[in-house]
Design a protein around this motif. Structure first.
Motif, PDB file in Angstrom:
ATOM      1  N   PRO A  30       0.813  -1.201   0.104  1.00  0.00           N
ATOM      2  CA  PRO A  30      -0.154   0.087  -0.052  1.00  0.00           C
ATOM      3  C   PRO A  30       0.837   1.339   0.093  1.00  0.00           C
ATOM      4  CG  PRO A  30      -0.994  -1.686   1.603  1.00  0.00           C
ATOM      5  CD  PRO A  30       0.549  -2.112   1.222  1.00  0.00           C
ATOM      6  N   ARG A  31       1.968   1.414   0.761  1.00  0.00           N
ATOM      7  CA  ARG A  31       2.853   2.376   0.619  1.00  0.00           C
ATOM      8  C   ARG A  31       3.382   2.760  -0.688  1.00  0.00           C
ATOM      9  NH1 ARG A  31       4.506   7.109   0.894  1.00  0.00           N
ATOM     10  NH2 ARG A  31       6.236   7.606   1.734  1.00  0.00           N
ATOM     11  N   ILE A  32       3.958   1.553  -1.247  1.00  0.00           N
ATOM     12  CA  ILE A  32       4.417   1.908  -2.589  1.00  0.00           C
ATOM     13  C   ILE A  32       3.324   2.380  -3.560  1.00  0.00           C
ATOM     14  CG2 ILE A  32       5.259   0.495  -4.817  1.00  0.00           C
ATOM     15  CD1 ILE A  32       6.711  -1.240  -2.658  1.00  0.00           C
ATOM     16  N   GLN A  33       2.033   1.826  -3.698  1.00  0.00           N
ATOM     17  CA  GLN A  33       1.018   2.204  -4.317  1.00  0.00           C
ATOM     18  C   GLN A  33       0.715   3.816  -3.868  1.00  0.00           C
ATOM     19  OE1 GLN A  33      -1.659  -0.816  -3.554  1.00  0.00           O
ATOM     20  NE2 GLN A  33      -1.517  -2.051  -5.502  1.00  0.00           N
ATOM     21  N   ASP A  34       0.567   4.077  -3.010  1.00  0.00           N
ATOM     22  CA  ASP A  34       0.513   5.366  -2.588  1.00  0.00           C
ATOM     23  C   ASP A  34       1.706   6.426  -3.041  1.00  0.00           C
ATOM     24  OD1 ASP A  34      -0.792   7.738  -1.088  1.00  0.00           O
ATOM     25  OD2 ASP A  34       0.915   7.756   0.353  1.00  0.00           O
ATOM     26  N   GLU A  35       2.933   5.778  -3.078  1.00  0.00           N
ATOM     27  CA  GLU A  35       4.021   6.647  -3.434  1.00  0.00           C
ATOM     28  C   GLU A  35       3.730   6.609  -5.319  1.00  0.00           C
ATOM     29  OE1 GLU A  35       6.944   9.523  -3.356  1.00  0.00           O
ATOM     30  OE2 GLU A  35       5.925   8.611  -1.861  1.00  0.00           O
ATOM     31  N   LEU A  36       3.410   5.540  -5.981  1.00  0.00           N
ATOM     32  CA  LEU A  36       3.166   5.589  -7.214  1.00  0.00           C
ATOM     33  C   LEU A  36       1.959   6.462  -7.615  1.00  0.00           C
ATOM     34  CD1 LEU A  36       3.774   2.016  -8.183  1.00  0.00           C
ATOM     35  CD2 LEU A  36       5.383   3.844  -8.869  1.00  0.00           C
ATOM     36  N   ASP A  37       0.940   6.678  -6.839  1.00  0.00           N
ATOM     37  CA  ASP A  37      -0.164   7.275  -7.146  1.00  0.00           C
ATOM     38  C   ASP A  37       0.394   8.988  -6.993  1.00  0.00           C
ATOM     39  OD1 ASP A  37      -2.080   5.484  -7.423  1.00  0.00           O
ATOM     40  OD2 ASP A  37      -2.904   5.720  -5.548  1.00  0.00           O
ATOM     41  N   GLN A  38       1.158   9.434  -6.209  1.00  0.00           N
ATOM     42  CA  GLN A  38       1.612  10.666  -6.104  1.00  0.00           C
ATOM     43  C   GLN A  38       2.600  11.058  -7.125  1.00  0.00           C
ATOM     44  OE1 GLN A  38       3.431  11.567  -2.092  1.00  0.00           O
ATOM     45  NE2 GLN A  38       1.896  10.232  -1.201  1.00  0.00           N
ATOM     46  N   ILE A  39       3.497  10.059  -7.612  1.00  0.00           N
ATOM     47  CA  ILE A  39       4.441  10.299  -8.910  1.00  0.00           C
ATOM     48  C   ILE A  39       3.550  10.610  -9.994  1.00  0.00           C
ATOM     49  CG2 ILE A  39       6.012   9.249 -10.443  1.00  0.00           C
ATOM     50  CD1 ILE A  39       7.222   7.800  -7.698  1.00  0.00           C
ATOM     51  N   ARG A  40       2.562   9.640 -10.205  1.00  0.00           N
ATOM     52  CA  ARG A  40       1.428   9.744 -11.413  1.00  0.00           C
ATOM     53  C   ARG A  40       0.664  11.132 -11.311  1.00  0.00           C
ATOM     54  NH1 ARG A  40      -0.602   4.830 -11.216  1.00  0.00           N
ATOM     55  NH2 ARG A  40      -2.252   5.523  -9.723  1.00  0.00           N
ATOM     56  N   HIS A  41       0.450  11.617 -10.163  1.00  0.00           N
ATOM     57  CA  HIS A  41      -0.453  12.851  -9.994  1.00  0.00           C
ATOM     58  C   HIS A  41       0.376  13.869 -10.482  1.00  0.00           C
ATOM     59  CE1 HIS A  41      -3.174  16.128  -8.508  1.00  0.00           C
ATOM     60  NE2 HIS A  41      -2.092  16.309  -7.987  1.00  0.00           N
ATOM     61  N   ILE A  42       1.579  14.094  -9.805  1.00  0.00           N
ATOM     62  CA  ILE A  42       2.470  15.044 -10.289  1.00  0.00           C
ATOM     63  C   ILE A  42       2.939  14.846 -11.838  1.00  0.00           C
ATOM     64  CG2 ILE A  42       4.931  15.835  -9.925  1.00  0.00           C
ATOM     65  CD1 ILE A  42       4.858  14.792  -7.113  1.00  0.00           C
ATOM     66  N   ALA A  43       3.215  13.916 -12.277  1.00  0.00           N
ATOM     67  CA  ALA A  43       3.511  13.704 -13.636  1.00  0.00           C
ATOM     68  C   ALA A  43       2.480  14.283 -14.823  1.00  0.00           C
ATOM     69  CB  ALA A  43       3.866  12.441 -14.125  1.00  0.00           C
ATOM     70  N   ARG A  44       1.321  13.685 -14.279  1.00  0.00           N
ATOM     71  CA  ARG A  44       0.067  14.183 -15.004  1.00  0.00           C
ATOM     72  C   ARG A  44       0.009  15.953 -15.080  1.00  0.00           C
ATOM     73  NH1 ARG A  44      -4.354  11.818 -12.530  1.00  0.00           N
ATOM     74  NH2 ARG A  44      -3.764   9.835 -13.594  1.00  0.00           N
ATOM     75  N   ALA A  45       0.226  16.457 -13.896  1.00  0.00           N
ATOM     76  CA  ALA A  45      -0.180  17.923 -13.453  1.00  0.00           C
ATOM     77  C   ALA A  45       0.917  18.744 -14.736  1.00  0.00           C
ATOM     78  CB  ALA A  45      -0.180  18.285 -12.155  1.00  0.00           C
ATOM     79  N   PHE A  46       1.984  18.110 -14.907  1.00  0.00           N
ATOM     80  CA  PHE A  46       2.983  18.611 -15.646  1.00  0.00           C
ATOM     81  C   PHE A  46       3.317  17.935 -16.985  1.00  0.00           C
ATOM     82  CE2 PHE A  46       3.704  20.229 -11.333  1.00  0.00           C
ATOM     83  CZ  PHE A  46       4.196  21.582 -11.607  1.00  0.00           C
ATOM     84  N   HIS A  47       2.423  17.294 -17.192  1.00  0.00           N
ATOM     85  CA  HIS A  47       2.299  16.721 -18.701  1.00  0.00           C
ATOM     86  C   HIS A  47       3.725  15.924 -19.035  1.00  0.00           C
ATOM     87  CE1 HIS A  47      -1.109  19.224 -19.316  1.00  0.00           C
ATOM     88  NE2 HIS A  47      -0.326  20.202 -19.050  1.00  0.00           N
ATOM     89  N   LEU A  48       4.074  15.243 -17.989  1.00  0.00           N
ATOM     90  CA  LEU A  48       5.240  14.259 -18.098  1.00  0.00           C
ATOM     91  C   LEU A  48       4.446  12.962 -18.618  1.00  0.00           C
ATOM     92  CD1 LEU A  48       7.338  15.725 -15.317  1.00  0.00           C
ATOM     93  CD2 LEU A  48       7.473  16.102 -17.744  1.00  0.00           C
ATOM     94  N   ASP A  49       4.047  12.948 -19.749  1.00  0.00           N
ATOM     95  CA  ASP A  49       3.225  11.650 -20.074  1.00  0.00           C
ATOM     96  C   ASP A  49       3.952  10.262 -20.013  1.00  0.00           C
ATOM     97  OD1 ASP A  49       1.341  13.473 -20.599  1.00  0.00           O
ATOM     98  OD2 ASP A  49       1.829  13.413 -22.623  1.00  0.00           O
ATOM     99  N   ALA A  50       5.251  10.391 -20.372  1.00  0.00           N
ATOM    100  CA  ALA A  50       6.055   8.822 -20.132  1.00  0.00           C
ATOM    101  C   ALA A  50       6.078   8.453 -18.771  1.00  0.00           C
ATOM    102  CB  ALA A  50       7.465   9.220 -20.804  1.00  0.00           C
ATOM    103  N   VAL A  51       6.618   9.389 -17.655  1.00  0.00           N
ATOM    104  CA  VAL A  51       6.512   9.024 -16.471  1.00  0.00           C
ATOM    105  C   VAL A  51       5.051   8.708 -15.655  1.00  0.00           C
ATOM    106  CG1 VAL A  51       7.243  10.042 -14.024  1.00  0.00           C
ATOM    107  CG2 VAL A  51       8.522  10.942 -16.023  1.00  0.00           C
ATOM    108  N   GLU A  52       4.140   9.483 -16.118  1.00  0.00           N
ATOM    109  CA  GLU A  52       2.873   9.086 -15.681  1.00  0.00           C
ATOM    110  C   GLU A  52       2.334   7.487 -16.315  1.00  0.00           C
ATOM    111  OE1 GLU A  52      -1.830  10.474 -16.092  1.00  0.00           O
ATOM    112  OE2 GLU A  52      -0.289  11.367 -17.124  1.00  0.00           O
ATOM    113  N   GLY A  53       2.730   7.377 -17.349  1.00  0.00           N
ATOM    114  CA  GLY A  53       2.487   6.064 -18.064  1.00  0.00           C
ATOM    115  C   GLY A  53       3.224   4.961 -17.501  1.00  0.00           C
ATOM    116  N   LEU A  54       4.576   4.991 -16.780  1.00  0.00           N
ATOM    117  CA  LEU A  54       5.168   4.101 -16.413  1.00  0.00           C
ATOM    118  C   LEU A  54       4.943   3.768 -14.992  1.00  0.00           C
ATOM    119  CD1 LEU A  54       8.837   5.053 -17.941  1.00  0.00           C
ATOM    120  CD2 LEU A  54       7.586   2.892 -18.495  1.00  0.00           C
ATOM    121  N   ALA A  55       4.313   4.963 -14.341  1.00  0.00           N
ATOM    122  CA  ALA A  55       4.126   4.921 -13.116  1.00  0.00           C
ATOM    123  C   ALA A  55       2.651   4.020 -12.827  1.00  0.00           C
ATOM    124  CB  ALA A  55       3.803   6.150 -12.226  1.00  0.00           C
TER     125      ALA A  55
END
Length: 108
Positions: A30-55
């Protein structure tokens, strides 16, 4: 003059990815999934599509296969995607070392 927040965002993402890689085996799913959600959210906000997709793909892979070695592969891919977005000025290559100079006189 406006400050560009992208370098700070990319540095934060890199810190998060490296933190996951360094703490693997010590974090719960659950902690890893929470961190991945945060990475995905930040990447989406700044249009970092590759990072968002990989997360998102890593999150799905962990759901199917657990916390196995596949995690490091995805984290390495995310790290590469973040570096690709960084301005060249922030990536400073290491200078090659000069050959050592002899400190004693040479005789003929």
């Amino acid at each position: 003059m406006r400050h560009d927040p992208l370098p700070a965002i990319l540095t934060d993402l890199m810190r998060r990815v490296d933190g996951l890689a360094n703490q693997r085996g010590h974090l719960s799913a659950p902690r890893i999934q929470d961190e991945l959600d945060q990475i995905r959210h930040i990447a989406r906000a700044f249009h970092l599509d590759a990072v968002e997709g990989l997360a998102a793909m890593l999150d799905s892979a962990l759901s199917l296969h657990g916390l196995g070695p596949i995690m490091l592969t995805y984290l390495d891919l995310m790290r590469d995607a973040i570096v690709a977005e960084m301005p060249m000025a922030t990536i400073i290559p290491m200078a090659p070392r000069a050959a050592p100079v002899a400190s004693f006189p040479l005789r003929a």
